[in-house]
Write a protein that holds these residues in place. Structure first.
Motif, PDB file in Angstrom:
ATOM      1  N   TRP A   1       4.765  -4.949  -2.719  1.00  0.00           N
ATOM      2  CA  TRP A   1       3.423  -4.760  -2.167  1.00  0.00           C
ATOM      3  C   TRP A   1       2.415  -4.265  -3.203  1.00  0.00           C
ATOM      4  O   TRP A   1       1.247  -4.660  -3.188  1.00  0.00           O
ATOM      5  N   ARG A   2       2.835  -3.400  -4.099  1.00  0.00           N
ATOM      6  CA  ARG A   2       1.901  -2.729  -5.018  1.00  0.00           C
ATOM      7  C   ARG A   2       0.967  -3.685  -5.776  1.00  0.00           C
ATOM      8  O   ARG A   2      -0.209  -3.361  -5.956  1.00  0.00           O
ATOM      9  N   PRO A   3       1.440  -4.840  -6.258  1.00  0.00           N
ATOM     10  CA  PRO A   3       0.530  -5.707  -7.023  1.00  0.00           C
ATOM     11  C   PRO A   3      -0.642  -6.259  -6.211  1.00  0.00           C
ATOM     12  O   PRO A   3      -1.628  -6.713  -6.799  1.00  0.00           O
ATOM     13  N   ILE A   4      -0.542  -6.234  -4.883  1.00  0.00           N
ATOM     14  CA  ILE A   4      -1.598  -6.859  -4.080  1.00  0.00           C
ATOM     15  C   ILE A   4      -2.293  -5.910  -3.107  1.00  0.00           C
ATOM     16  O   ILE A   4      -3.326  -6.273  -2.540  1.00  0.00           O
ATOM     17  N   GLY A   5      -1.743  -4.705  -2.891  1.00  0.00           N
ATOM     18  CA  GLY A   5      -2.327  -3.854  -1.862  1.00  0.00           C
ATOM     19  C   GLY A   5      -2.254  -2.374  -2.153  1.00  0.00           C
ATOM     20  O   GLY A   5      -1.676  -1.934  -3.146  1.00  0.00           O
ATOM     21  N   ARG A   6      -2.852  -1.603  -1.255  1.00  0.00           N
ATOM     22  CA  ARG A   6      -2.952  -0.151  -1.410  1.00  0.00           C
ATOM     23  C   ARG A   6      -1.786   0.574  -0.737  1.00  0.00           C
ATOM     24  O   ARG A   6      -1.218   0.091   0.241  1.00  0.00           O
ATOM     25  N   VAL A   7      -1.488   1.759  -1.286  1.00  0.00           N
ATOM     26  CA  VAL A   7      -0.344   2.553  -0.830  1.00  0.00           C
ATOM     27  C   VAL A   7      -0.787   3.980  -0.557  1.00  0.00           C
ATOM     28  O   VAL A   7      -1.551   4.568  -1.331  1.00  0.00           O
ATOM     29  N   ALA A   8      -0.291   4.549   0.531  1.00  0.00           N
ATOM     30  CA  ALA A   8      -0.479   5.976   0.821  1.00  0.00           C
ATOM     31  C   ALA A   8       0.872   6.577   1.169  1.00  0.00           C
ATOM     32  O   ALA A   8       1.717   5.918   1.791  1.00  0.00           O
ATOM     33  N   LEU A   9       1.080   7.809   0.754  1.00  0.00           N
ATOM     34  CA  LEU A   9       2.313   8.541   1.058  1.00  0.00           C
ATOM     35  C   LEU A   9       1.943   9.866   1.693  1.00  0.00           C
ATOM     36  O   LEU A   9       1.023  10.545   1.229  1.00  0.00           O
TER      37      LEU A   9
END
Length: 198
Positions: A45-53
Motif C-alpha cells: 500500500w505505501r507506494p500509492i497511499g497514506r498510512v496512519a498508526l
C-alpha cells in the motif's frame, strides 16, 4: 453485503495498536501472524497511499478512566515510554501519521476524524489489535461517521474474552463487523485489489 472500491487518493490504511503489549503481557496468540499479514499489505500500500498508526499510551494515570476497574495495572503497562507500549518493530515510517490515544475508539480524544475530513478521505482500511476491542470500537465509529470501512480479517487477532477462546472472540467480532459495519476481506484480496490499481 458492502463492496467498496479503493481510490488511493481518498483511502487511508489504519493500523490499530500494533504494540508489544498485545501478544506479550496480554496474551494474543494470533498477534504475530496477524502482524506479518498486515505488514505485507502495508508494504504493497505505501507506494500509492497514506498510512496512519494508532498507539494506545498514557502520560497521566487520570487518562485511564474506568479501564483501571477491569485491568488495574493498565497505566503501568501502557504508560508512555514503557517497553510494552512500543510499536512492533519495523511498522512505523517517518511519513506515517502517528495517533496517540487513550481510549479504545481511535476517534475519541484524537484528531483522526478531523484529519479524515481535511484530507477528503472516505474509505479506511483497518487491521490491528485486538479485534473485539480497539479494532471493533474504531470500526464502529468510522462507519457511524459515514466512512466506508474495509476490514482485513486476517490482519487482526484477539485475546480470550470471558468464556470465548481467542479464536472465538476474533471470529465473533469479525462476523459482527461484517454484518453491519465493514466490508470484510483477507489481506491477500486487498493486495490483489491494489495490484489491479497499478
Amino acid at each position: 453485503m458492502a463492496e467498496y472500491s479503493i481510490n488511493p487518493d481518498q483511502t487511508l490504511m489504519l493500523g490499530v495498536d500494533w504494540q508489544l503489549a498485545f501478544g506479550g503481557a496480554i496474551p494474543v496468540p494470533g498477534a504475530t501472524r496477524a502482524f506479518e499479514r498486515f505488514r505485507s499489505a502495508l508494504n504493497h500500500w505505501r507506494p500509492i497511499g497514506r498510512v496512519a498508526l494508532t498507539q494506545h499510551t498514557y502520560t497521566n494515570p487520570t487518562e485511564v478512566g474506568r479501564l483501571a476497574d477491569f485491568i488495574p495495572p493498565v497505566y503501568e503497562l501502557l504508560s508512555e515510554g514503557s517497553s510494552d507500549a512500543q510499536l512492533y518493530p519495523g511498522i512505523y515510517q517517518d511519513e506515517d501519521l502517528l495517533i496517540s490515544k487513550t481510549r479504545f475508539n481511535a476517534l475519541i480524544g484524537t484528531d483522526l476524524d478531523k484529519y479524515l475530513d481535511e484530507e477528503n478521505i472516505d474509505t479506511v482500511v483497518v487491521g490491528g489489535l485486538t479485534t473485539p476491542i480497539c479494532v471493533q470500537t474504531t470500526v464502529d465509529a468510522l462507519m457511524m461517521s459515514d466512512r466506508k470501512v474495509i476490514l482485513l480479517e486476517d490482519a487482526c487477532a484477539s485475546q480470550a474474552l470471558g468464556e470465548l477462546s481467542p479464536e472465538e472472540a476474533h471470529n465473533s467480532a469479525i462476523q459482527r463487523m461484517g454484518a453491519l459495519f465493514a466490508e470484510v476481506i483477507s489481506t491477500a484480496e486487498f493486495i490483489d485489489r491494489i495490484g489491479r490499481l497499478k
